[in-house]
Design a protein around this motif. Sequence first.
Motif, mmCIF file in Angstrom:
data_model
loop_
_atom_site.group_PDB
_atom_site.id
_atom_site.type_symbol
_atom_site.label_atom_id
_atom_site.label_comp_id
_atom_site.label_asym_id
_atom_site.label_seq_id
_atom_site.Cartn_x
_atom_site.Cartn_y
_atom_site.Cartn_z
ATOM 1 N N VAL A 1 0.861 -1.180 0.000
ATOM 2 C CA VAL A 1 0.000 0.000 0.000
ATOM 3 C C VAL A 1 0.902 1.236 0.000
ATOM 4 N N CYS A 2 0.797 2.044 -1.035
ATOM 5 C CA CYS A 2 1.604 3.254 -1.088
ATOM 6 C C CYS A 2 1.031 4.299 -0.130
ATOM 7 N N PRO A 3 1.894 4.948 0.678
ATOM 8 C CA PRO A 3 1.386 5.970 1.607
ATOM 9 C C PRO A 3 0.857 7.212 0.894
ATOM 10 N N HIS A 4 1.133 7.351 -0.404
ATOM 11 C CA HIS A 4 0.655 8.534 -1.119
ATOM 12 C C HIS A 4 -0.850 8.455 -1.349
ATOM 13 N N GLN A 5 -1.302 7.452 -2.093
ATOM 14 C CA GLN A 5 -2.742 7.352 -2.392
ATOM 15 C C GLN A 5 -3.332 5.990 -2.091
ATOM 16 N N GLY A 6 -2.577 5.134 -1.438
ATOM 17 C CA GLY A 6 -3.122 3.860 -0.995
ATOM 18 C C GLY A 6 -3.209 2.780 -2.057
ATOM 19 N N THR A 7 -2.584 2.987 -3.191
ATOM 20 C CA THR A 7 -2.624 1.989 -4.250
ATOM 21 C C THR A 7 -1.534 0.939 -4.027
ATOM 22 N N PRO A 8 -1.665 -0.239 -4.658
ATOM 23 C CA PRO A 8 -0.551 -1.202 -4.624
ATOM 24 C C PRO A 8 0.667 -0.603 -5.309
ATOM 25 N N LEU B 1 9.861 0.799 -5.714
ATOM 26 C CA LEU B 1 9.256 1.809 -6.591
ATOM 27 C C LEU B 1 7.742 1.656 -6.608
ATOM 28 N N CYS B 2 7.032 2.769 -6.405
ATOM 29 C CA CYS B 2 5.576 2.763 -6.587
ATOM 30 C C CYS B 2 5.279 3.033 -8.059
ATOM 31 N N ALA B 3 4.522 2.141 -8.664
ATOM 32 C CA ALA B 3 4.243 2.245 -10.100
ATOM 33 C C ALA B 3 3.296 3.396 -10.435
ATOM 34 N N THR B 4 2.545 3.888 -9.459
ATOM 35 C CA THR B 4 1.517 4.883 -9.785
ATOM 36 C C THR B 4 2.109 6.253 -10.070
ATOM 37 N N HIS B 5 2.920 6.788 -9.145
ATOM 38 C CA HIS B 5 3.501 8.113 -9.359
ATOM 39 C C HIS B 5 5.005 8.135 -9.138
ATOM 40 N N GLY B 6 5.628 6.974 -9.003
ATOM 41 C CA GLY B 6 7.085 6.905 -8.992
ATOM 42 C C GLY B 6 7.768 7.179 -7.670
ATOM 43 N N ALA B 7 7.052 7.151 -6.556
ATOM 44 C CA ALA B 7 7.736 7.308 -5.273
ATOM 45 C C ALA B 7 8.732 6.164 -5.088
ATOM 46 N N GLN B 8 9.859 6.472 -4.423
ATOM 47 C CA GLN B 8 10.876 5.451 -4.182
ATOM 48 C C GLN B 8 11.154 5.359 -2.686
#
Length: 113
Positions: free
Chosen positions: A47-54, A71-78
């Motif tokens: 769960v990404c802390p940005h928007q809760g997506t996988p 790497l978060c695939a949604t917006h590229g957070a690392q």
Amino acid sequence: MNTAPGRHVLCRLDEIEDGAGRGFTLPDGREIFIVRQDAAVFGYLNVCPHQGTPLDWAPDTFISEDSGLILCATHGAQFRIEDGLCVSGPCAGDRLSPVPVAIEGDSVVIAAP
Ligand code: FES
């Protein structure tokens, strides 16, 4: 396979490539992933802390080939592998939620929910 009481076996350690990740669905429905670094494993909720997506864009794809970071695939957070700290992207300074994983013998285990 002998496992301490209160533990749930996820897989064998050699089923996770060194430097790579693998996703799991726990018996309680939570989605998690494990990253292996040599003989150590690190586990987080998927769960990404940005928007809760996988985080993964494809099954078991969690690590950036460029940076070696999660790497978060949604917006590229690392995120750093060892503590889940976000070091770049829209949620810099936030952290992934850790899950208590460990190596027992040749198995990767998590404390049973
Ligand atoms: S949802 Fe992960 S960076 Fe935006």
